[in-house]
Design a protein around this motif. Structure first.
Motif, short mmCIF file in Angstrom:
data_model
loop_
_atom_site.label_atom_id
_atom_site.label_comp_id
_atom_site.label_asym_id
_atom_site.label_seq_id
_atom_site.Cartn_x
_atom_site.Cartn_y
_atom_site.Cartn_z
N ALA A 110 23.27 122.45 -9.20
CA ALA A 110 22.27 121.40 -9.04
C ALA A 110 22.93 120.04 -8.87
O ALA A 110 22.47 119.19 -8.10
N ASP A 111 23.99 119.81 -9.61
CA ASP A 111 24.76 118.57 -9.51
C ASP A 111 25.31 118.39 -8.10
O ASP A 111 25.17 117.33 -7.47
N LYS A 112 25.90 119.44 -7.56
CA LYS A 112 26.49 119.37 -6.22
C LYS A 112 25.42 119.23 -5.13
O LYS A 112 25.64 118.56 -4.11
N LEU A 113 24.25 119.86 -5.36
CA LEU A 113 23.20 119.87 -4.33
C LEU A 113 22.39 118.58 -4.29
O LEU A 113 21.59 118.39 -3.38
N GLY A 114 22.54 117.71 -5.29
CA GLY A 114 21.82 116.43 -5.27
C GLY A 114 20.53 116.40 -6.04
O GLY A 114 19.69 115.51 -5.83
N TYR A 115 20.32 117.37 -6.94
CA TYR A 115 19.15 117.30 -7.82
C TYR A 115 19.29 116.10 -8.75
O TYR A 115 20.39 115.70 -9.11
N THR A 116 18.15 115.52 -9.13
CA THR A 116 18.17 114.26 -9.89
C THR A 116 18.50 114.47 -11.36
O THR A 116 19.30 113.73 -11.94
N ARG A 117 17.86 115.44 -12.01
CA ARG A 117 18.10 115.66 -13.44
C ARG A 117 17.95 117.14 -13.79
O ARG A 117 17.31 117.91 -13.06
N TYR A 118 18.53 117.49 -14.92
CA TYR A 118 18.52 118.87 -15.41
C TYR A 118 18.16 118.82 -16.88
O TYR A 118 18.93 118.34 -17.72
N TRP A 119 16.96 119.30 -17.22
CA TRP A 119 16.48 119.24 -18.59
C TRP A 119 16.42 120.64 -19.21
O TRP A 119 16.25 121.64 -18.51
N PHE A 120 16.53 120.65 -20.53
CA PHE A 120 16.40 121.88 -21.31
C PHE A 120 15.19 121.80 -22.22
O PHE A 120 14.91 120.76 -22.81
N THR A 121 14.48 122.92 -22.36
CA THR A 121 13.31 122.98 -23.24
C THR A 121 13.75 123.25 -24.68
O THR A 121 14.92 123.54 -24.95
N GLU A 122 12.80 123.12 -25.60
CA GLU A 122 13.03 123.51 -26.98
C GLU A 122 12.00 124.57 -27.38
O GLU A 122 10.80 124.30 -27.45
N HIS A 123 12.49 125.79 -27.63
CA HIS A 123 11.64 126.88 -28.10
C HIS A 123 12.35 127.63 -29.22
O HIS A 123 13.58 127.70 -29.24
N HIS A 124 11.57 128.17 -30.14
CA HIS A 124 12.14 128.84 -31.30
C HIS A 124 11.46 130.20 -31.52
O HIS A 124 10.34 130.42 -31.09
#
Length: 343
Positions: A37-51
């Motif tokens: 995603a970094d190389k392809l030009g995506y803006t941000r990469y987020w992670f969810t929180e689940h338990h």
């Protein structure tokens, strides 16, 4: 207002544990995906929180963000989100101040109002029954913002507590929402806003338009920043996309009908499954939670959604059934949207 050339793409990673795979493999998959995603030009990469789930290992978005940031160069990373009821606001500020110091200008703090889990697990996380019943999110959010800005009233008991570093070490702060509750916090506090259209598709456009109209500038954001999150399965052909979407459609149909089988189904399991009438009804109800099809049709739908909701960024909630299909899907979308490649 977004147009065809302004729509940015981002990714929301649940760190799915596919059937017959190990958590370590899931984490390696996420690392590979964040780097692509970094190389392809995506803006941000987020992670969810689940338990308390066997099908995801996204329990700690702050730790996952640390890892992803260390293995990428340009893309923004962060939480989608930190479920604030599970945490001490001061500890969240310490963690994200540290992240911002290590990776200046690349860190996002998305904040959720729910616990992201069941009641018993929330009790285990929050350590007391009293905390479960407190309903003190507004106070928690005020504390978090005041710790970042160091502006507690002099008489407040926390006024002499200082986070590490200096006041410039503040991530971009987003409020998450799937209802008007999250919207009002984003408007009143002057925060960014990410709406989960995969959870409440019918509310996405009116609520995101309201955010743009009513936003109040703050120390954290001078102008509104809004994101529409939606499940996306893109492939070279519509037939392939529908096949790849089989597992997530089955999983969500099972969730809607109260099934105990909530692990991520395999492609073979989904293809062979015979839907009950209740499951078929749930599957039809869920259709607006996803955008599924060949990459050109998907891109057109996402652009229309961005324009209607007045956002310039779409965040893809990741429900691809395999690592190979997700890598290919994001490559196709990056090419279709002509994202700026990072060499």
């Amino acid at each position: 207002m977004a147009n065809n050339h302004q729509v940015k793409l981002s990714i929301l990673d649940f760190v799915h544990i596919f059937k017959d795979s190990k958590p370590t493999e899931s984490l390696m998959n996420s690392t590979e995906m964040a780097q692509l995603a970094d190389k392809l030009g995506y803006t941000r990469y987020w992670f969810t929180e689940h338990h308390n789930t066997t099908s995801q290992i996204s329990t700690s978005p702050d730790l996952l963000s640390m890892h992803a940031a260390a293995h990428t160069k340009n893309i923004r990373v962060g939480s989608g989100g930190i479920m604030l009821p599970n945490h001490s606001p001061f500890k969240v500020v310490e963690n994200f101040t540290l992240l911002e110091a290590l990776h200046p200008g690349r860190i996002d703090l998305g904040i959720g109002r729910a616990s992201g889990t069941d009641g018993w697990t929330a009790w285990a996380l929050q350590r007391s029954r009293e905390a479960l019943a407190a309903n003190d999110f507004p106070e928690q959010l005020d504390h978090l913002i005041s710790f970042f800005s160091r502006n507690f009233p002099r008489t407040h008991p926390f006024s002499n507590i200082t986070p590490p570093g200096d006041p410039s070490l503040v991530p971009d702060i987003y409020m998450l929402g799937s209802s008007e509750g999250g919207l009002q916090f984003a408007i009143e506090k002057g925060l960014g806003f990410a709406f989960a259209a995969n959870l409440a598709p019918q509310l996405a456009i009116p609520i995101l338009r309201s955010y743009r109209k009513e936003f109040k500038p703050s120390l954290y954001m001078k102008e509104p920043k809004s994101i529409l999150a939606i499940g996306v399965i893109a492939a070279e052909t519509e037939q392939e996309a529908k096949y790849l979407a089989g597992p997530v459609e089955l999983m969500w149909a099972r969730m809607r009908t109260g099934s105990s089988k909530l692990s991520f189904p395999t492609l073979e399991e989904a293809q062979a499954h015979i839907y009950t009438p209740d499951e078929e009804a749930a599957r039809n109800t869920n259709k607006d939670r996803f955008v599924i099809g060949n990459v050109n049709d998907v891109a057109n739908q996402l652009r229309q959604m961005a324009k209607a909701s007045l956002v310039d960024e779409i965040m893809i909630a990741d429900f691809y059934p395999s690592q190979s299909s997700r890598l290919k899907g994001y490559q196709l979308l990056a090419e279709e949207f002509n994202l700026p490649l990072n060499r």
